[in-house]
Design an enzyme around this catalytic site. Structure first.
Site, mmCIF file in Angstrom:
data_model
loop_
_atom_site.group_PDB
_atom_site.id
_atom_site.type_symbol
_atom_site.label_atom_id
_atom_site.label_comp_id
_atom_site.label_asym_id
_atom_site.label_seq_id
_atom_site.Cartn_x
_atom_site.Cartn_y
_atom_site.Cartn_z
ATOM 1 N N GLU A 205 19.040 84.609 32.332
ATOM 2 C CA GLU A 205 19.319 85.371 31.107
ATOM 3 C C GLU A 205 19.842 86.756 31.440
ATOM 4 O OE1 GLU A 205 19.463 84.297 28.082
ATOM 5 O OE2 GLU A 205 18.902 82.310 28.784
ATOM 6 N N SER B 210 27.984 81.754 51.765
ATOM 7 C CA SER B 210 28.630 81.009 50.686
ATOM 8 C C SER B 210 29.430 79.790 51.133
ATOM 9 C CB SER B 210 29.543 81.947 49.881
ATOM 10 O OG SER B 210 28.780 82.805 49.079
ATOM 11 N N HIS C 114 25.539 74.273 37.450
ATOM 12 C CA HIS C 114 25.675 74.516 38.884
ATOM 13 C C HIS C 114 25.414 75.987 39.198
ATOM 14 C CE1 HIS C 114 27.154 74.302 42.989
ATOM 15 N NE2 HIS C 114 27.919 75.350 42.727
ATOM 16 N N SER C 115 25.970 76.854 38.401
ATOM 17 C CA SER C 115 25.756 78.294 38.526
ATOM 18 C C SER C 115 26.128 78.921 37.198
ATOM 19 C CB SER C 115 26.614 78.880 39.663
ATOM 20 O OG SER C 115 27.982 78.881 39.285
#
Length: 428
Positions: free
Chosen positions: A104, A190, A319-320
């Site tokens: 959030e 990443s 997923h993100s």
């Protein structure tokens, strides 16, 4: 081979000697021919027949509990004490609470990026509990529960996601790229699957040093399609490294479902081809994950045997925060896994069945855990960003001339145009 050569020589002598000494070739039994090729162990076949995919039944999914938390075979119950089970549950639910708040916060523009762990908490915590504290962890980017189980504090999770002055990475990494030397958790990077050959190299180094440790390497089924995965599997098997490959097969590689990711029987089916011990487990059953990882870790350390675990689970969240999963899957599909087959609810059923948990404890823990997360969250927001001077540190032991010139140029630039930058939000 030597026996066949000797037999041929004997035949030649018998056939070339006096007529009375000659005997028919059929009088001498011919040994059965077997392939002598060094690259495989097999038998000859006299029929043209291709090996068909999907002929062999799929690898079974090992589980300990059903969806109502009942242990199916008492001999498979790990018999963890009450406090150990409560730690599993509290870690899973605390991670879930942290996920909701940080997700959030990204949606409100407070942090730049986030990845939730919804639905996969059992794979994190079950595997983490089976490891030794000194075992080296290489994560992908959805293993926050492993680090949380090892005692990584909430304020450092928040500091990393906010990139503030308390962040041990000094604000240089994007959110959820955690790392902790003290807890033997290698900093996440990443690029997909780069951690797999790196983990194998670390495991080989541990083997060479005769260390009583293992390496565990986490990745998703999508990462298993990368070349680094295949290189890592092969090196681990041929070098006999003490490593556990832990694949979280959560159904989707970002927006690509498994049906479009591969045609074989999942990821565990690839293990035997590389010479890896392999098993498929129910990733929503924390005890199944615990048992499989514990035995895999034992074999890795005792026998230098690499093991591949495929944990079948489901990614309930997007997923993100850069993804909208409603574009490629239905709400009903997500709701099924969230409501009917969730690792947290399954463990809660188990604890309730044992009389270790009740509704009052659940409410109290949910309230106190949210309070802990919110306090760490608020503290992280108040802290300044790291000093801009840290852009130039920690790469070289002594700062080289070209970086000294760049640092001086930045200082001059900020003296002249500092009012155009929010320097008040940065540590002096």
């Amino acid at each position: 081979m030597a026996a066949m050569v000797a037999l041929r020589a004997l035949r030649w002598r018998l056939l070339s000697g006096p007529r009375a000494a000659r005997r028919r070739l059929s009088d001498f039994p011919v040994p059965e021919e077997k392939p002598q090729f060094p690259g495989a162990s097999a038998e000859f076949a006299d029929r043209l027949e291709f090996i068909q995919p999907n002929v062999i039944s799929g690898i079974p999914v090992y589980r300990v509990m059903d969806r109502q938390g009942h242990v199916l075979s008492p001999d498979q119950d790990p018999q963890l004490p009450q406090e150990a089970v409560l730690k599993l549950y509290r870690t899973m639910t605390l991670l879930n609470t942290m996920d909701r708040i940080l997700y959030e916060s990204q949606r409100q523009g407070r942090i730049s990026f986030y990845m939730t762990n919804y639905g996969e908490e059992g794979t994190h915590v079950g595997s983490a509990a089976a490891l030794d504290a000194s075992d080296l962890v290489f994560g992908q980017y959805r293993e926050a529960g492993v680090l949380m189980y090892r005692g990584y504090p909430l304020d450092l999770f928040m500091a990393q996601c906010y990139g503030n002055a308390s962040d041990t990475a000094k604000g240089r990494q994007m959110p959820v790229h955690y790392g902790c030397r003290e807890r033997h958790f290698v900093t996440i990077s990443s690029p997909l699957a780069t951690q797999i050959p790196q983990a194998v190299g670390a495991a080989y180094a541990i083997k060479r040093s005769d260390g009583n440790r293992a390496v565990i390497c986490y990745f998703g089924e999508g990462a298993a399609s990368e070349g680094d995965a295949h290189a890592g599997f092969n090196f681990a098997a041929t070098l006999e490294c003490p490593i556990v490959f832990f694949c979280r097969n959560n159904g989707y590689a970002i927006s690509t479902p498994t049906s479009e990711q591969y045609r074989g029987d999942g990821i565990a089916a690839r293990g035997p081809g590389y010479g890896l011990l392999s098993i498929r487990v129910d990733g929503n059953d924390v005890f199944a994950v615990y048992n499989a990882t514990r035995e895999a870790r034992r074999r890795a350390v005792a026998e230098n045997q690499p093991v591949l675990i495929e944990a079948m689970t489901y990614r309930i969240g997007h997923h993100s925060t850069s993804d909208d999963s409603s574009a490629y899957r239905s709400v009903d599909e997500v709701n099924y896994w969230d409501k009917q087959d969730h690792p947290i609810s399954r463990l809660r059923h188990y604890m309730v069945n044992r009389g270790w948990w009740d509704e009052e404890q659940e409410k109290g823990w949910r309230k106190s855990s949210r309070k802990m997360v919110m306090e760490a969250f608020e503290e992280a927001e108040r802290k300044p960003k790291p000093s801009p001077q840290l852009l130039f540190s920690d790469v070289y032991r002594e700062l080289p001339p070209h970086l000294r010139r760049q640092r001086a140029a930045l200082e001059r630039h900020l003296q002249l145009y500092g009012e155009h930058y929010p320097l008040e939000h940065f540590e002096k």
